[in-house]
Scaffold this motif. Structure first.
Motif, PDB file in Angstrom:
ATOM      1  N   GLY A 169       0.797  -1.230   0.000  1.00 30.57           N
ATOM      2  CA  GLY A 169       0.000   0.000   0.000  1.00 30.57           C
ATOM      3  C   GLY A 169       0.827   1.277   0.000  1.00 30.57           C
ATOM      4  O   GLY A 169       0.264   2.365  -0.002  1.00 30.57           O
ATOM      5  N   ASN A 170       2.155   1.164   0.030  1.00 32.86           N
ATOM      6  CA  ASN A 170       3.002   2.363   0.122  1.00 32.86           C
ATOM      7  C   ASN A 170       3.421   2.811  -1.276  1.00 32.86           C
ATOM      8  O   ASN A 170       4.334   2.227  -1.877  1.00 32.86           O
ATOM      9  CB  ASN A 170       4.228   2.050   0.999  1.00 32.86           C
TER      10      ASN A 170
ATOM     11  N   SER B 133      19.962  -9.081  -0.751  1.00 32.12           N
ATOM     12  CA  SER B 133      19.474  -7.821  -0.185  1.00 32.12           C
ATOM     13  C   SER B 133      18.047  -7.603  -0.665  1.00 32.12           C
ATOM     14  O   SER B 133      17.651  -8.118  -1.706  1.00 32.12           O
ATOM     15  CB  SER B 133      20.314  -6.639  -0.676  1.00 32.12           C
ATOM     16  N   TYR B 134      17.306  -6.822   0.107  1.00 35.61           N
ATOM     17  CA  TYR B 134      15.966  -6.415  -0.317  1.00 35.61           C
ATOM     18  C   TYR B 134      16.072  -4.929  -0.648  1.00 35.61           C
ATOM     19  O   TYR B 134      16.327  -4.102   0.226  1.00 35.61           O
ATOM     20  CB  TYR B 134      14.938  -6.677   0.787  1.00 35.61           C
ATOM     21  N   LEU B 135      15.915  -4.605  -1.940  1.00 34.63           N
ATOM     22  CA  LEU B 135      16.133  -3.239  -2.425  1.00 34.63           C
ATOM     23  C   LEU B 135      14.804  -2.573  -2.745  1.00 34.63           C
ATOM     24  O   LEU B 135      13.992  -3.130  -3.486  1.00 34.63           O
ATOM     25  CB  LEU B 135      17.017  -3.312  -3.681  1.00 34.63           C
ATOM     26  N   VAL B 136      14.591  -1.391  -2.175  1.00 33.19           N
ATOM     27  CA  VAL B 136      13.413  -0.597  -2.568  1.00 33.19           C
ATOM     28  C   VAL B 136      13.881   0.702  -3.190  1.00 33.19           C
ATOM     29  O   VAL B 136      14.947   1.213  -2.851  1.00 33.19           O
ATOM     30  CB  VAL B 136      12.477  -0.268  -1.381  1.00 33.19           C
TER      31      VAL B 136
ATOM     32  N   MET C  90      19.147  10.137   1.295  1.00 30.71           N
ATOM     33  CA  MET C  90      19.923  10.296   2.529  1.00 30.71           C
ATOM     34  C   MET C  90      19.006  10.673   3.700  1.00 30.71           C
ATOM     35  O   MET C  90      19.225  10.224   4.831  1.00 30.71           O
ATOM     36  CB  MET C  90      21.021  11.361   2.355  1.00 30.71           C
ATOM     37  N   ALA C  91      17.961  11.468   3.398  1.00 29.70           N
ATOM     38  CA  ALA C  91      17.034  11.872   4.463  1.00 29.70           C
ATOM     39  C   ALA C  91      16.294  10.642   4.994  1.00 29.70           C
ATOM     40  O   ALA C  91      16.111  10.477   6.211  1.00 29.70           O
ATOM     41  CB  ALA C  91      16.044  12.905   3.926  1.00 29.70           C
ATOM     42  N   VAL C  92      15.900   9.750   4.082  1.00 26.95           N
ATOM     43  CA  VAL C  92      15.181   8.534   4.490  1.00 26.95           C
ATOM     44  C   VAL C  92      16.108   7.621   5.295  1.00 26.95           C
ATOM     45  O   VAL C  92      15.732   7.119   6.366  1.00 26.95           O
ATOM     46  CB  VAL C  92      14.609   7.802   3.250  1.00 26.95           C
ATOM     47  N   MET C  93      17.340   7.427   4.804  1.00 22.86           N
ATOM     48  CA  MET C  93      18.284   6.561   5.526  1.00 22.86           C
ATOM     49  C   MET C  93      18.575   7.128   6.919  1.00 22.86           C
ATOM     50  O   MET C  93      18.662   6.387   7.902  1.00 22.86           O
ATOM     51  CB  MET C  93      19.584   6.399   4.722  1.00 22.86           C
ATOM     52  N   THR C  94      18.712   8.457   6.993  1.00 23.93           N
ATOM     53  CA  THR C  94      19.025   9.093   8.284  1.00 23.93           C
ATOM     54  C   THR C  94      17.850   8.942   9.241  1.00 23.93           C
ATOM     55  O   THR C  94      18.024   8.575  10.413  1.00 23.93           O
ATOM     56  CB  THR C  94      19.369  10.588   8.074  1.00 23.93           C
TER      57      THR C  94
ATOM     58  N   ALA D 210       7.565   0.107   9.303  1.00 26.48           N
ATOM     59  CA  ALA D 210       7.003   1.296   9.971  1.00 26.48           C
ATOM     60  C   ALA D 210       7.973   2.469   9.847  1.00 26.48           C
ATOM     61  O   ALA D 210       7.557   3.608   9.571  1.00 26.48           O
ATOM     62  CB  ALA D 210       6.714   0.986  11.438  1.00 26.48           C
ATOM     63  N   ALA D 211       9.260   2.202  10.018  1.00 28.69           N
ATOM     64  CA  ALA D 211      10.274   3.260   9.927  1.00 28.69           C
ATOM     65  C   ALA D 211      10.341   3.811   8.501  1.00 28.69           C
ATOM     66  O   ALA D 211      10.431   5.027   8.289  1.00 28.69           O
ATOM     67  CB  ALA D 211      11.638   2.717  10.356  1.00 28.69           C
ATOM     68  N   LEU D 212      10.268   2.905   7.517  1.00 33.08           N
ATOM     69  CA  LEU D 212      10.309   3.341   6.110  1.00 33.08           C
ATOM     70  C   LEU D 212       9.046   4.150   5.776  1.00 33.08           C
ATOM     71  O   LEU D 212       9.122   5.191   5.105  1.00 33.08           O
ATOM     72  CB  LEU D 212      10.444   2.116   5.196  1.00 33.08           C
ATOM     73  N   SER D 213       7.912   3.660   6.260  1.00 31.96           N
ATOM     74  CA  SER D 213       6.651   4.354   5.959  1.00 31.96           C
ATOM     75  C   SER D 213       6.637   5.738   6.594  1.00 31.96           C
ATOM     76  O   SER D 213       6.218   6.713   5.961  1.00 31.96           O
ATOM     77  CB  SER D 213       5.458   3.543   6.462  1.00 31.96           C
TER      78      SER D 213
END
Ligand SMILES: Cc1ncc(COP(=O)(O)O)c(C=O)c1O
Length: 371
Positions: free
Chosen positions: A271-272, A290-293, A301-305, A364-367
């Motif tokens: 759903g994302n 690896s699971y790559l999105v 970088m903002a998402v990874m941080t 949850a963190a990615l969303s």
């Protein structure tokens, strides 16, 4: 912190390593022989030659084929730096090809455009556990008289039409480092159906000695080996091989688990609309090293941080042609798909032992980071 990986090793591996130490034979020897035989059987190749990493395995493979100064080898840029480095070690030039936007593996059509009279080999990477389009690449290699040397470092156990990687390319190189499908800590293996190349690999990994260390030490006669060319010391130890033999027995479980974790990620992320989940072409057996999105509209970088701040580790793959070591200034190739994917993807934690709760927290963190 939810790490990017957690090792799937235990008492059996510890016992095997201890047994190798107690045996008094630590260098490449009987356990490496057993490891090689089991790898060959498992991947369906005639020969498997153990080495101390996939990086050295790739170098050894090119050296065994006589590739060197003045030659060109076509490889992807969207890969670990070891791929082009192994080409550089020989004195040859890595020529970077773009990737397919859905598989993230080398684009055969672009490979064909890059062939010159100096091209000697194609080195695809079966990136993050998904086989490259080896059928198309095999056809191009055969048409132009080139070697196909596959960097299958992350793809041990992966398949095309039910056939495991290992004997489809002329030479296939797998990694057994700590983040790979199976591990010996550091380690690698080169597989091939070709007797002559296998013999060259065995000699060159041990300084090109005319008689192996094991043969010399197990002989009662006095043996004077000779050294007719410059070789390397790329041998795997028997301690690593002993661990490797135990790990090989876990392959089916590891692949099944990684695939079901990937399917669960697919489902949770359905759903994302801010992320694109992996694609597995028909007939391909992805092992999901690896699971790559890919991020549709957020800055990577903002998402990874944000994920790191919430306790979730992530990683990324570099575009080698943009790294200082390979950047050729104004002559740098332009690889639009590679540059796009390299800038907008994230690798999520993915390993045997990742719990449902941890996976839910990663999602949850990615969303939250892509809301
Ligand atoms: C595509 C690829 N090639 C080569 C390597 C190098 O493997 P090793 O660490 O065994 O030298 C890796 C490891 O990360 C890799 O992902």
């Amino acid at each position: 912190m939810i790490p990017i990986t957690r090792l799937h090793v235990g008492q059996e591996e510890a016992d095997a390593a201890a047994e190798a130490v107690r045996s008094g034979w630590l260098s490449v020897g009987p356990r490496a022989g057993k490891f090689e035989q089991q790898v060959a059987e498992q991947v369906g190749a005639k020969h498997a030659v153990s080495v101390n990493s996939a990086t050295t395995g790739l170098h050894l493979a090119l050296a065994a084929l006589g590739i060197g100064e003045g030659d060109e080898v076509i490889c992807p840029s969207f890969t670990f730096i070891a791929t082009p480095n192994s080409i550089r070690y020989t004195g040859a030039t890595p020529v970077f090809a773009d990737i397919d936007e859905r598989t993230y593996n080398i684009d055969p059509a672009h490979v064909e455009q890059l062939i010159t009279p100096r091209t000697r080999a194609i080195m695809p990477a079966s990136q993050i556990g998904l086989p490259a389009d080896l059928k198309a690449l095999r056809a191009i290699a055969d048409k132009h008289g080139l070697f196909l040397v596959e960097d299958a470092a992350p793809a041990y156990g992966a398949t095309i039409d039910g056939v495991r990687l290992g004997a489809i390319s002329d030479l296939t190189v797998f990694s057994f480092d700590a983040r790979k499908i199976l591990t010996t800590g550091e380690g690698g293996v080169v597989t091939t159906d070709n007797d002559e190349w296998a013999a060259r690999l065995r000699a060159l990994r041990a300084h090109a000695a005319s008689v192996s260390t094991l043969a010399r030490h197990t002989s009662t006669a006095v043996i004077a080996e000779s050294y007719d060319e410059v070789g390397f010391n790329y041998k795997m130890t028997d301690i690593q091989a002993a661990v490797g033999v135990v790990q090989l027995g876990k392959l089916d479980h590891v692949v099944k688990t990684r695939r079901s974790l990937a399917a669960r990620y697919d489902e949770l992320l359905k759903g994302n609309d801010a992320v694109v989940t992996p694609f597995e072409p028909e007939g391909y057996g992805h092992v999901y090293q690896s699971y790559l999105v890919r991020l549709v509209r957020h800055e990577r970088m903002a998402v990874m941080t944000a994920m790191a701040e919430r306790g979730v580790a992530t990683r990324r793959i570099t575009a080698c042609h943009l790294e200082p070591v390979y950047h050729a200034g104004e002559h740098n190739p332009v690889l639009p798909v590679t540059e796009k994917v390299a800038a907008d993807h994230v690798l999520l934690p993915h390993f045997v032992g990742l719990t449902d709760e941890e996976q839910d927290e990663v999602v949850a963190a990615l969303s939250a980071a892509t809301a």
